[in-house]
Design an enzyme around this catalytic site. Sequence first.
Site, PDB file in Angstrom:
ATOM      1  N   HIS A  68      -3.673   6.639   2.220  1.00 54.78           N
ATOM      2  CA  HIS A  68      -3.770   5.410   1.800  1.00 54.78           C
ATOM      3  C   HIS A  68      -5.291   5.110   2.372  1.00 54.78           C
ATOM      4  O   HIS A  68      -5.664   5.286   3.408  1.00 54.78           O
ATOM      5  CB  HIS A  68      -2.808   4.299   2.024  1.00 54.78           C
ATOM      6  CG  HIS A  68      -3.447   2.892   1.973  1.00 54.78           C
ATOM      7  ND1 HIS A  68      -4.241   2.438   0.884  1.00 54.78           N
ATOM      8  CD2 HIS A  68      -3.374   1.885   2.844  1.00 54.78           C
ATOM      9  CE1 HIS A  68      -4.274   1.212   1.105  1.00 54.78           C
ATOM     10  NE2 HIS A  68      -3.938   0.879   2.181  1.00 54.78           N
TER      11      HIS A  68
ATOM     12  N   ASN B 269     -10.246  -0.615  -0.091  1.00 55.73           N
ATOM     13  CA  ASN B 269      -8.791  -0.745  -0.106  1.00 55.73           C
ATOM     14  C   ASN B 269      -8.198  -1.255  -1.426  1.00 55.73           C
ATOM     15  O   ASN B 269      -8.454  -2.571  -1.769  1.00 55.73           O
ATOM     16  CB  ASN B 269      -8.433  -1.465   1.152  1.00 55.73           C
ATOM     17  CG  ASN B 269      -6.869  -1.298   1.132  1.00 55.73           C
ATOM     18  OD1 ASN B 269      -6.051  -1.231   0.370  1.00 55.73           O
ATOM     19  ND2 ASN B 269      -6.589  -1.786   2.467  1.00 55.73           N
TER      20      ASN B 269
ATOM     21  N   CYS C  85       0.737  -1.127  -0.071  1.00 63.68           N
ATOM     22  CA  CYS C  85      -0.022   0.087   0.073  1.00 63.68           C
ATOM     23  C   CYS C  85       0.811   1.136  -0.008  1.00 63.68           C
ATOM     24  O   CYS C  85       0.188   2.182  -0.249  1.00 63.68           O
ATOM     25  CB  CYS C  85      -0.931  -0.061   1.324  1.00 63.68           C
ATOM     26  SG  CYS C  85      -2.000  -1.453   1.382  1.00 63.68           S
TER      27      CYS C  85
END
Length: 333
Positions: free
Chosen positions: A258, A289, A122
């Site tokens: 993020h 996500n 990420c």
Amino acid sequence: MAKIKPSKGAPYARILGVGGYRPTRVVPNEVILETIESSDEWIRSRSGIETRHWASDEETVTAMSLEASGKAIADAGITAEQIGGVIVSTVSHFKQTPAVATEIADKLGTAKAAAFDISAGCAGFGYGLTLAKGMIVEGSAEYVLVIGVERLSDLTDLEDRATAFLFGDGAGAVVVGPAQEPGIGPTVWGSEGDKSETIKQTVPWTDYRDGTVEKFPAITQEGQAVFRWAVFEMAKVAQQALDAAGISTDDLDVFIPHQANERIIDSMVKTLKLPEHVTVARDIRTTGNTSAASIPLAMERLLATGEAKSGGTALVIGFGAGLVYAATVVTLP
């Protein structure tokens, strides 16, 4: 003894264009609830996620990357032939070699651009952005394409109550190019490998190949441990990035963390004491996500909706499996 000629690159670099691609299939929480015992209210309260996008067979890592990249190149006002580097951050390209970046560079029509993949979870977009900046300032490329792309639906265990609702698919891309003023600040990045077990692939590919396990590998995580680390440690990293750029929260226009979990985002906003005028990306609600794709996708949406303005000052921070992290301040394209 011969002396090596010094590199002659641009004085600075900045993001010139951004593009994104979300798969056409929208998956609401109700679909997730078919395989786990939970509720829509629980998922929303724990993560903020209402829907996510899952890719079809045709929406491959390459196909999504090409869509996002085409938009970013057009937004930057350049041609593919001018791109000297293609950096792809992904953990869901299932060919060990060659790098998917080489295929993307060819299909875009670049003039034999340097192309490579990175695996930084990420935080991958921040890693790629930093590498692109270095290439431009060093002089090895005039324009670099940075792509974050994931098909995390391929790595989701739909029976895992802790993660089944989290992940989505998509691609985000930016074109980084030369600038006469700083447009990408110093990067604060690092890793904490002693915590690598908190987010990981369940088993190695070889276990699946050899028949040791029958279930295809998936991504799993220790939710509470990740939450605590992100909330307490990443706010510190974000502040360090602001300090490194020589600005305060009052100077910020946008915060693009993020998109891991809305509770983490809310906690970081509170810890950093962000002023009310700062726009906060909350793409997590409808995109889920998407790992390395989440920051450029959120950036693209904020600019497209007018919630963020071209030339605004944004703090971006990515964090995830490794555990790795990267934060910097950028000028929006």
